[in-house]
Design a protein around this motif. Structure first.
Motif, PDB file in Angstrom:
ATOM      1  N   ASP A 159      42.044   7.102  -9.711  1.00 36.22           N
ATOM      2  CA  ASP A 159      40.751   6.567 -10.155  1.00 36.22           C
ATOM      3  C   ASP A 159      40.605   6.647 -11.667  1.00 36.22           C
ATOM      4  O   ASP A 159      40.010   5.770 -12.291  1.00 36.22           O
ATOM      5  CB  ASP A 159      39.604   7.326  -9.479  1.00 36.22           C
ATOM      6  CG  ASP A 159      39.605   7.150  -7.973  1.00 36.22           C
ATOM      7  OD1 ASP A 159      39.614   5.989  -7.512  1.00 36.22           O
ATOM      8  OD2 ASP A 159      39.624   8.173  -7.254  1.00 36.22           O
ATOM      9  N   GLN A 213      36.949  11.598  -6.210  1.00 40.88           N
ATOM     10  CA  GLN A 213      37.869  10.851  -7.062  1.00 40.88           C
ATOM     11  C   GLN A 213      39.214  11.571  -7.208  1.00 40.88           C
ATOM     12  O   GLN A 213      39.312  12.783  -7.042  1.00 40.88           O
ATOM     13  CB  GLN A 213      37.268  10.646  -8.452  1.00 40.88           C
ATOM     14  CG  GLN A 213      36.244   9.522  -8.518  1.00 40.88           C
ATOM     15  CD  GLN A 213      35.909   9.149  -9.948  1.00 40.88           C
ATOM     16  OE1 GLN A 213      35.706  10.007 -10.799  1.00 40.88           O
ATOM     17  NE2 GLN A 213      35.836   7.856 -10.212  1.00 40.88           N
ATOM     18  N   ARG A 260      39.063   3.586 -17.725  1.00 40.13           N
ATOM     19  CA  ARG A 260      39.375   4.634 -16.749  1.00 40.13           C
ATOM     20  C   ARG A 260      40.211   5.759 -17.350  1.00 40.13           C
ATOM     21  O   ARG A 260      40.779   6.575 -16.628  1.00 40.13           O
ATOM     22  CB  ARG A 260      40.095   4.018 -15.547  1.00 40.13           C
ATOM     23  CG  ARG A 260      39.172   3.118 -14.731  1.00 40.13           C
ATOM     24  CD  ARG A 260      39.951   2.184 -13.822  1.00 40.13           C
ATOM     25  NE  ARG A 260      40.857   2.891 -12.931  1.00 40.13           N
ATOM     26  CZ  ARG A 260      41.899   2.305 -12.324  1.00 40.13           C
ATOM     27  NH1 ARG A 260      42.171   1.040 -12.540  1.00 40.13           N
ATOM     28  NH2 ARG A 260      42.670   3.013 -11.518  1.00 40.13           N
ATOM     29  N   ALA A 275      33.516  13.311 -13.509  1.00 37.95           N
ATOM     30  CA  ALA A 275      34.234  12.793 -12.350  1.00 37.95           C
ATOM     31  C   ALA A 275      33.322  12.857 -11.141  1.00 37.95           C
ATOM     32  O   ALA A 275      32.600  13.838 -10.950  1.00 37.95           O
ATOM     33  CB  ALA A 275      35.497  13.599 -12.098  1.00 37.95           C
TER      34      ALA A 275
END
Length: 199
Positions: free
Chosen positions: A42, A12, A77, A8
């Motif tokens: 995100d 985010q 994602r 990550a």
């Protein structure tokens, strides 16, 4: 082989969907896609747990559940991870503490189906979870009214974010939670197991 910790970037917002995923199914994938859209996330990480402390029977082998989950959700994602095995945590509150140490510059949102909100007050340290991260609740078949009347919903009704402002949940300061209605997929892991299609 043990999976690596998910990646990550700083800043985010990551939605966390935990569970035994025994097995993962289209209902999980559906609420994940909806969470990405509705809560301004995100990424979403599926945290495949070693076992659910509220269930008397253990799940299928971790490697099998992770592999199947990755086959169910193929999204750029979304990450399927055995992170709780790697951190040695079993309860959500402890997992969140470990994640905030591992990812100090990342914001997390806990995701759950409405069925889990109904029994949320039975989770270990559930009040600490509410105090630690915003919570996004997604409608599931047959559980909307029970979820809205649940102990957790009643105790935290003053911190409930309107569904019209669900995109703001990602940046909200805990304790904040949001319940969103959406088109639903009537599928559950227990139904799949009962039909003999898994395990």
């Amino acid at each position: 082989m043990r999976n690596r910790l998910p990646y990550a970037r700083s800043g985010q917002v990551i939605g966390l969907l935990g569970g035994s995923f025994d097995p993962a199914h289209e209902g999980h994938a559906h609420i994940t896609r909806e969470a990405l859209k509705r809560f301004g996330l995100d990424q979403v990480w599926w945290l495949v747990s070693p076992g659910n402390p509220l269930k008397s029977h253990g799940p299928a082998a971790m490697a099998r559940r992770v592999a199947h989950a990755r086959a169910v959700i193929d999204h750029p994602r979304v990450t399927v991870t055995d992170l709780e095995v790697q951190t040695g945590t079993r309860y959500t509150a402890a997992t969140l503490r470990a994640l905030t140490r591992l990812y100090p510059r990342v914001r997390f949102v806990w995701l759950m189906g409405a069925d889990n909100l109904v029994q949320f007050h039975r989770w270990q340290d559930w009040q600490k979870i509410m105090a630690e991260v915003p919570v996004g609740v997604l409608a599931r078949p047959g559980d909307r009214l029970a979820a809205r009347c649940s102990k957790a919903a009643r105790m935290h009704r003053g911190q409930k974010l309107s569904p019209r402002h669900s995109q703001g949940l990602a940046r909200a300061k805990a304790p904040q939670w949001c319940f969103v209605n959406m088109p639903m997929v009537a599928q559950s892991s227990s139904q799949i197991r009962a039909r003999g299609e898994w395990g």
